[in-house]
Scaffold this active site. Structure first.
Site, short mmCIF file in Angstrom:
data_model
loop_
_atom_site.label_atom_id
_atom_site.label_comp_id
_atom_site.label_asym_id
_atom_site.label_seq_id
_atom_site.Cartn_x
_atom_site.Cartn_y
_atom_site.Cartn_z
CB SER A 157 0.78 6.93 5.42
OG SER A 157 0.05 6.38 6.44
CG ASN B 4 2.20 2.63 0.86
OD1 ASN B 4 3.23 3.24 0.29
ND2 ASN B 4 2.39 1.20 1.01
CG HIS C 260 2.53 1.88 5.57
ND1 HIS C 260 1.30 2.03 5.01
CD2 HIS C 260 2.76 3.00 6.32
CE1 HIS C 260 0.70 3.27 5.22
NE2 HIS C 260 1.53 3.79 6.09
#
Length: 263
Positions: A96, A120, A241
């Site tokens: 992320s 992700n 995610h």
């Protein structure tokens, strides 16, 4: 895991977990998480690698950056941390926001990165998606953290997802609000900072996401991988995610192949 700290400039402290011996693998988590958020990868890879999972600034036990810090400041912090370890080039993986940091480090200091992996990751969000993230960043400045919405977005009802959700809920509920807000603001505005630099990445690059992650889409992953000189995109079916926690075997297998790629 051994808990360690590294002294950085301006009396800042970087906290990290270290386990195993061998080629170094440095892991950077996402916003609101902490170093332990890589627990399946730490357990798996520490059998053959020196795994270093670091608390991002303002998370866990790492000193936070200034309130107005941008993504580049998180990248500079990570560069200083890796250089301070004095272990040469590392295999660098981020999830992320950690993937944005990993990208920034890889294009800014390629001498410090042997291989890079983004899990992700986000790449050139649509205006609608960017506005939604910026709105959440602004809401954090009011002092309110919405824990339940991301949990519902990230996890289903299976046993492995329930366990992961409990961990993530605990981390979000205990995160430093100021550090979280600063990081989220940098994340919200960071998807384009290094987006046009992917063609500079020459080392083996793994780009991985799940088909059910609406914010880190399969299209984003394939685009990033296609721009890197040695990029590979992997999209895991039916995952969201937090794929490194909910599909650890598939993620670990993909990362193992990446780590075995010749440089």
């Amino acid at each position: 895991m051994m808990s360690k700290t590294q002294q950085l400039s301006n009396n800042r402290i970087a906290h990290y977990f270290e386990q195993g011996t061998g080629e170094p693998l440095v892991l950077i988590h996402g916003v609101g998480m902490q170093a332990a958020a890589w627990y399946p990868q730490i357990e798996f890879f520490s059998k053959h690698y020196r795994v270093i999972s670091v608390d991002m600034p303002g998370h866990g036990q790492s000193t936070k950056l200034a309130d107005e810090a941008k993504l580049q400041d998180f990248v500079d912090w990570t560069i200083e941390f890796i250089a301070a370890l004095n272990i040469g080039a590392v295999n660098l993986a981020g999830h992320s926001m950690g993937s944005l940091i990993t990208t920034g480090v890889s294009v800014t200091r390629p001498d410090l990165v042997k291989r890079m992996a983004v899990l992700n990751g986000v790449y050139k969000r649509t205006p609608q998606a960017r506005n939604a993230v910026i709105k959440r960043a602004e809401e954090l400045k009011t002092g309110h953290i919405d824990v339940e919405t991301p949990l519902q977005r990230w996890f289903g009802d299976s046993e492995i997802e329930r366990i992961a959700s409990d961990h993530v809920k605990s981390w979000l509920e205990n995160v430093d609000l100021s550090g979280y807000t600063t990081a989220y603001s940098a994340f919200a505005c960071g998807d384009e900072v290094y987006a046009d630099e992917w063609s500079k990445i020459a080392c083996p690059a793994l780009v991985l996401t799940g088909t059910h992650d609406p914010n880190s889409t399969a299209e984003m992953a394939r685009e990033m991988a296609s721009l890197a000189k040695n990029g590979v995109a992997i999209v895991i079916e039916n995952e969201r995610h937090m794929v490194n926690l909910t599909a650890p075997d598939k993620v670990n297998n993909a990362m193992q192949k990446w780590l075995e790629t010749n440089v």
